[in-house]
Write a protein that holds these residues in place. Structure first.
Motif, PDB file in Angstrom:
ATOM      1  N   ASN A 133       0.801  -1.218   0.000  1.00 50.69           N
ATOM      2  CA  ASN A 133       0.000   0.000   0.000  1.00 50.69           C
ATOM      3  C   ASN A 133       0.838   1.275   0.000  1.00 50.69           C
ATOM      4  OD1 ASN A 133       0.947   0.091   2.563  1.00 50.69           O
ATOM      5  ND2 ASN A 133      -1.050   0.318   3.558  1.00 50.69           N
TER       6      ASN A 133
ATOM      7  N   ARG B 282      -3.756  11.976  -9.864  1.00 52.10           N
ATOM      8  CA  ARG B 282      -3.346  10.919 -10.782  1.00 52.10           C
ATOM      9  C   ARG B 282      -1.870  11.153 -11.108  1.00 52.10           C
ATOM     10  NH1 ARG B 282      -5.543  10.240 -17.019  1.00 52.10           N
ATOM     11  NH2 ARG B 282      -4.106   8.574 -17.604  1.00 52.10           N
TER      12      ARG B 282
ATOM     13  N   LEU C 180       4.500   4.727 -14.358  1.00 55.23           N
ATOM     14  CA  LEU C 180       3.526   4.827 -13.266  1.00 55.23           C
ATOM     15  C   LEU C 180       2.380   5.764 -13.652  1.00 55.23           C
ATOM     16  CD1 LEU C 180       2.775   4.409 -10.196  1.00 55.23           C
ATOM     17  CD2 LEU C 180       4.087   6.488  -9.766  1.00 55.23           C
ATOM     18  N   ASP C 181       1.148   5.266 -13.493  1.00 59.83           N
ATOM     19  CA  ASP C 181      -0.048   6.064 -13.756  1.00 59.83           C
ATOM     20  C   ASP C 181      -1.089   5.591 -12.761  1.00 59.83           C
ATOM     21  OD1 ASP C 181      -2.288   7.349 -14.679  1.00 59.83           O
ATOM     22  OD2 ASP C 181      -2.096   6.675 -16.757  1.00 59.83           O
ATOM     23  N   ALA C 182      -1.130   6.221 -11.587  1.00 56.81           N
ATOM     24  CA  ALA C 182      -1.974   5.725 -10.497  1.00 56.81           C
ATOM     25  C   ALA C 182      -2.336   6.864  -9.559  1.00 56.81           C
ATOM     26  CB  ALA C 182      -1.215   4.647  -9.717  1.00 56.81           C
ATOM     27  N   VAL C 183      -3.456   6.710  -8.885  1.00 58.22           N
ATOM     28  CA  VAL C 183      -3.848   7.696  -7.880  1.00 58.22           C
ATOM     29  C   VAL C 183      -3.057   7.408  -6.607  1.00 58.22           C
ATOM     30  CG1 VAL C 183      -5.727   8.569  -6.439  1.00 58.22           C
ATOM     31  CG2 VAL C 183      -6.138   8.054  -8.866  1.00 58.22           C
ATOM     32  N   LEU C 184      -2.203   8.348  -6.248  1.00 55.95           N
ATOM     33  CA  LEU C 184      -1.330   8.199  -5.080  1.00 55.95           C
ATOM     34  C   LEU C 184      -1.158   9.559  -4.411  1.00 55.95           C
ATOM     35  CD1 LEU C 184       1.571   5.993  -6.546  1.00 55.95           C
ATOM     36  CD2 LEU C 184      -0.028   5.292  -4.742  1.00 55.95           C
TER      37      LEU C 184
ATOM     38  N   GLU D 208      -0.190   5.321  -0.791  1.00 56.57           N
ATOM     39  CA  GLU D 208      -1.636   5.337  -0.547  1.00 56.57           C
ATOM     40  C   GLU D 208      -1.924   5.762   0.890  1.00 56.57           C
ATOM     41  OE1 GLU D 208      -2.914   1.424  -1.705  1.00 56.57           O
ATOM     42  OE2 GLU D 208      -2.932   1.945  -3.833  1.00 56.57           O
TER      43      GLU D 208
END
Ligand code: ZN
Length: 501
Positions: free
Chosen positions: A2, A43, A51-55, A69
């Motif tokens: 996480n 995003r 990397l392409d992620a909601v963090l 996260e």
């Protein structure tokens, strides 16, 4: 997993986020402590690792210390929900090295802007004048034209009020622009350019069509010097008219040959305007050279009109053109189209002129190529009006070409304005290895924009309009744009320069 935490990865070792993402599996952030800033829910897009992620992005002391996260304790929290969190945009080609131009660029998402095409001369005082006073990071190459002027016995280079090198006055009046260098002058020129590298210049900058006296031998010898010193060459190519049977492709062949023969790295500026309709052939030539081990890159700005100084050698062949040709010229100061008469008046007077006439279809094709770096070629706003590219290049690519036209993916669009320009400079400026990425250990140069709303507003008739949809811009962890407004009184911009001996 996480979280992707900072501590096990030291700053140097972890610039590849992919390493962190795959190697470090952390259950939490036990010793992160309170960070300076936490950007939540954005995003996060990193063109290096993919990397392409909601963090959440945690920043401390101007450096990204976690992508997670979790929500570590922070002195300040910014909600980035619905926004893309991208590396700050890096502009290799920005003539507007003044506070006014930097403000337009910051609102366009730019965190580093450099004058590499024409360069500056001398280098030391140019850096000194900006140290501690800049909104965004800055840097420059050693100007061939400036050094040539001194090598020919004229000691001080002509600059605008903001310190940007001017392009010299055409009309065959200046020997340093029009005459071939003697063997002595060439030796002196090489010595002066090497001396300026020792002041931190980021390679050699050539506007070779503005110094038509520079022969092929001179350019080749200077490429050899650059190769010897392991610094890149940035070049506005020789005019196509200088090659009897060449066409637009010939000037590209000259520098690719020089790079292949000497081992120099070469970056060809604004291939859109230099190649025109020959862009596909030119890019094939560049890619072919790359495939055979030549270090050559190129760039483009997303507009069909260019801009230059009307008094420069670029307009030497402009007597007795047709009315239609003069009509394609637009006087920056007033926005008026030129006639033969006003052309003559303004050439005498000197100033910036916009040149219309390229085709949008080709322009779009060039912009859509993922390996063509995005660079503005912005001209200074310090003198008043300018070309819209200095205010809108990056938002235009993201809003018009990526979103509205769909000719380029968002990640490819971002790579062209972040990772690729950073990599171009890493060999000469190691500090660039910490830029152009959203990774643990990277500099907190960040641009947060709304992908549904980002767009340029600057036009040829109203160039002084900020881009929209770019909400927050951080330079080394400091907000320079916040809630879509410039922040007053901050000067986090740092010098990007080669290590000095
Ligand atoms: Zn140029």
């Amino acid at each position: 997993m996480n979280s992707v935490a900072s501590r096990p990865c030291g700053r140097r070792a972890t610039l590849a986020a992919v390493m962190c993402l795959t190697v470090v599996a952390c259950g939490g952030l036990p010793d992160l402590g309170p960070v300076d800033l936490l950007i939540t829910g954005g995003r996060v897009m990193d063109p290096d690792s993919g990397l392409d992620a909601v963090l959440n992005v945690a920043v401390r002391d101007g450096v990204i210390v976690a992508l997670t996260e979790d929500t570590p304790e922070a002195h300040e929290v910014v909600d980035a929900g619905g926004l893309v969190v991208a590396p700050g945009f890096i502009d290799l080609h920005a003539h507007g090295q003044d506070p006014e131009s930097s403000r337009y660029q910051a609102r366009d998402g730019v965190t580093t802007a450099m004058e590499l095409e024409i360069g500056v001369y001398p280098v030391g005082p140019w850096y000194a004048a900006r140290e501690g006073r800049a909104l965004i990071h800055f840097g420059a190459s050693v100007s061939h034209q400036g050094a040539r002027r001194e090598a020919f016995g004229v000691m001080v280079a002509e600059t605008s009020g903001a310190g940007t090198l001017l392009l010299g006055r055409g009309g065959a009046s200046d020997a340093y622009l029009y005459e071939a260098a003697s063997e002595d002058e060439l030796h002196r020129l090489i010595r002066l350019m090497e001396r300026e590298l020792d002041q931190g210049g980021l390679g050699f900058g050539f506007g070779i069509s503005y110094t038509p006296g520079a022969r092929h031998l001179e350019l080749w010898r200077l490429f050899a010097t650059a190769a010897d010193r392991q610094v890149p060459v940035f070049i506005h190519l020789r005019s196509a008219g200088a090659f009897r049977a060449g066409g637009a492709i010939a000037p590209f062949q000259e520098v690719v040959a020089n790079a292949a023969a000497t081992g120099a790295s070469v970056h060809i500026v604004h291939m859109n305007s230099s190649a025109g309709e020959a862009a596909p052939s030119v890019l094939e030539l560049i890619r072919g050279a790359q495939a055979h081990g030549v270090d050559v890159t190129t760039e483009a700005y997303p507009y069909t009109a260019s801009a230059s100084r009307i008094e420069s050698a670029l307009f030497d062949g402009w007597a007795n053109r047709t009315d239609a040709a003069y009509q394609e010229l637009q006087w920056v100061e007033t926005g008026a189209r030129l006639t033969e008469e006003t052309f003559r008046t303004y050439r005498e007077q000197g100033g910036w002129v916009i040149m219309h006439g390229r085709v949008e279809e080709t322009n779009e094709w060039v912009v859509s190529q993922p390996d063509v770096i995005a660079a503005s070629d912005g001209i200074p706003f310090s003198d008043g009006r300018a070309h819209p590219r200095g205010a809108g290049t990056f938002a235009r690519i993201l809003g018009h070409y990526v979103r509205d036209r769909g000719v380029l993916s968002l990640m490819d669009g971002l790579r062209k304005m972040t990772l690729l320009p950073a990599r171009r400079l890493e060999t000469v400026a190691p500090q660039m290895a910490a830029k152009g990425r959203v990774q643990v250990g990277a500099d907190a140069d960040l641009t947060l924009f709304d992908p549904d709303r980002v767009i340029d507003r600057a036009t040829y008739d109203a160039p002084d309009r900020f881009s929209e949809g770019i909400l927050h811009v951080l330079v080394a962890g400091t907000f320079v744009v916040r809630d879509e407004a410039l922040v007053d009184g901050v000067t986090p911009g740092q010098a990007i320069r080669a290590p000095t001996p």
